[in-house]
Write an enzyme that holds these catalytic residues in place. Sequence first.
Site, mmCIF file in Angstrom:
data_model
loop_
_atom_site.group_PDB
_atom_site.id
_atom_site.type_symbol
_atom_site.label_atom_id
_atom_site.label_comp_id
_atom_site.label_asym_id
_atom_site.label_seq_id
_atom_site.Cartn_x
_atom_site.Cartn_y
_atom_site.Cartn_z
ATOM 1 N N ASP A 326 0.852 -1.190 0.000
ATOM 2 C CA ASP A 326 0.000 0.000 0.000
ATOM 3 C C ASP A 326 0.886 1.237 0.000
ATOM 4 O O ASP A 326 1.884 1.299 0.727
ATOM 5 C CB ASP A 326 -0.901 0.017 1.235
ATOM 6 C CG ASP A 326 -2.107 -0.889 1.062
ATOM 7 O OD1 ASP A 326 -2.473 -1.146 -0.098
ATOM 8 O OD2 ASP A 326 -2.660 -1.345 2.066
ATOM 9 N N ASP A 363 -15.060 13.685 7.748
ATOM 10 C CA ASP A 363 -13.909 12.892 7.289
ATOM 11 C C ASP A 363 -12.885 12.819 8.415
ATOM 12 O O ASP A 363 -12.222 13.806 8.726
ATOM 13 C CB ASP A 363 -13.311 13.558 6.050
ATOM 14 C CG ASP A 363 -12.234 12.705 5.394
ATOM 15 O OD1 ASP A 363 -11.786 11.721 6.031
ATOM 16 O OD2 ASP A 363 -11.845 13.017 4.259
#
Length: 707
Positions: A326, A363
Amino acid sequence: MNTDTQKHEDAMSTTTPARAPHDDAPSGQQPGQGRVGAGLFEPKQLVKSLPDAFRKLDPRVMAKSPVMFVVLVGSVLTTAFSVTEPGDWFGWTISAWLWLTVLFANLAEAVAEGRGKAQADTLRRAKTDTVARRADGTTVPGTGLTVGDLVVCEAGDVIPGDGDVVEGVASVDESAITGESAPVIRESGGDRSAVTGGTKVLSDRIVVRITTKPGETFIDRMINLVEGAARQKTPNEIALNILLASLTVVFLLACATLPPFADYAGTHLDMIVLVALLVCLIPTTIGALLSAIGIAGMDRLVQRNVLAMSGRAVEAAGDVSTLLLDKTGTITLGNRQAAEFVPVRGVTEAELADAAQLSSLADETPEGRSIVVLAKEKYGLRERHQGELVGAEWIGFTAQTRMSGVDADGRKVRKGAAGSVVAWVRERGGSGTEDADTAVERISAAGGTPLLVAVEDERGARVLGVVHLKDVVKQGMRERFDELRRMGIRTVMITGDNPLTAKAIADEAGVDDYLAEATPEDKMALIKREQAGGKLVAMTGDGTNDAPALAQADVGVAMNTGTSAAKEAGNMVDLDSNPTKLIEIVEIGKQLLITRGALTTFSIANDVAKYFAIIPALFAAVYPGLDKLNIMGLSSPDSAILSAVVFNALIILVLVPLALKGVRYRPTSADRMLRRNLGVYGLGGLVAPFIGIKLIDLIVSLIPGIG
């Protein structure tokens, strides 16, 4: 923004020293140091291991190693024959050294296991008898909880079992598991919901849904694994054991044919001498150290705070040919920061900043928080909270939609990947703008991450501009990837970024390939495609959406901060939750395989010198021509046999530190590695016995009656 989470993080930042994201080691520890440090041969550890070495003389235990079982049987036989002739000092000496050979092998395994038991003791201290308070107010012993039970944990409570937080947010002390003294945030939803039984809540209140049965918790599994109770032989270990057993049978048959030859030649071979010959010819060195090598390999992972669920996973790490990494947290520092707002023509920066901040209030990612902060600091926009927008509908980010936002006060605001936001605008009759496309290309080409911001109101759906997020590649990553390339390992960067951004970061970091705008389905398809080509794949993950890919990968490393589903799916768990550690795991796996191969080569090669020592001693008197094989010039037949047996035992003891520590690993190609090991351990295995046996012979020859 979740104000509870922000409150906890602000409080923690005032009481704990700041750390760079994803440090390679816990605070206060050196890199590579785990919960329990142990020297290879600490006197206390040796003393503690001696009783275990004697307990392993049980034939049922010894039978697991065919080679050492033969040595045990030989020791019993030589002892029995020596008892019939009490004055035979040669026989007693041979018997004593054969027993020492077995004990040295058992000691190597006991020392390796002892290091694991020390770690298990540390974990046991983390287990406490707890009384759990269910959500309905009733109390029950922690051992009485079942899967699905809801328990309430408040400040000062020890979490009674593994589970997921379904309500609330709290700081938790996980030092008993990870060795990290700084508390961590655990909250409902997202990828930070998993909690571990035995850890302690430091503040506030959470409701936990239990996900494991008593006795099957994460700590219980760790204890079983590090103690070796759950350790099973790996396929490579089994294959090598079969090879060693086959060689043992061949040498056993060869030794069985010698008495008839001796009778035909008019001489007699004593049973003690035959047993000594057999023990010296069979691969006792690797047979004695094989189990210790495997245990030590898993121990090296534990020392780095990585828990392998099986030895098979460690071996697979050594054979990995493709690494899926990742981008965020592994290749880059992980916390991308909002750097600028780039509005399209006709839109002011303040208007774009207002919409971007509004879409980021829910968020909880570092990126989302940085957008809120940048809008506040650069444009003077006050920091709003979700609760202020009555009747608002918050749109969460998903891997499928790849955008988030809010519907409030008659307008809809969206923020996310350029392609997804433009598609959303077009679905509502709007269109993208050339200004936005230019900004996206510029930011992506520079290695940044562009987030498009769009709005739908009485003026229709339209793009407002772009938020520029900056990514920073970790220092030294290009060099690490160069090492992996020399080892023949292909690296693939996985990212949700657009292809331009992905390519810029991939080029800067030096990875071989990248997968942009990746969804969980894309990741799974890539793993299956690599495996279909005969490659072994390793990856990391922490979310529930990573679980299928973690289960599919040959080496799936789950982060300890991740969800229970991710930890169940992976075959390794990184207690430090450092994705970059995947590269270290691969190196440890390769070191395990190299160590096993090197010591096998050494063990088989040193049989040659023992052959030149014992065969002339057996038959030189009958066949004088065989004396030419006595190239070491050993003083007498008895001295030659005894010297070979003594060397055979001592070399095991000498190689125990190497078996536990592992052969020094250098990133290189498989061909160069093979040539190096054949040169060092193959040639060393040939030369060392000639020198060692000769030196021992010089000492043995001074003993009256033998020399």
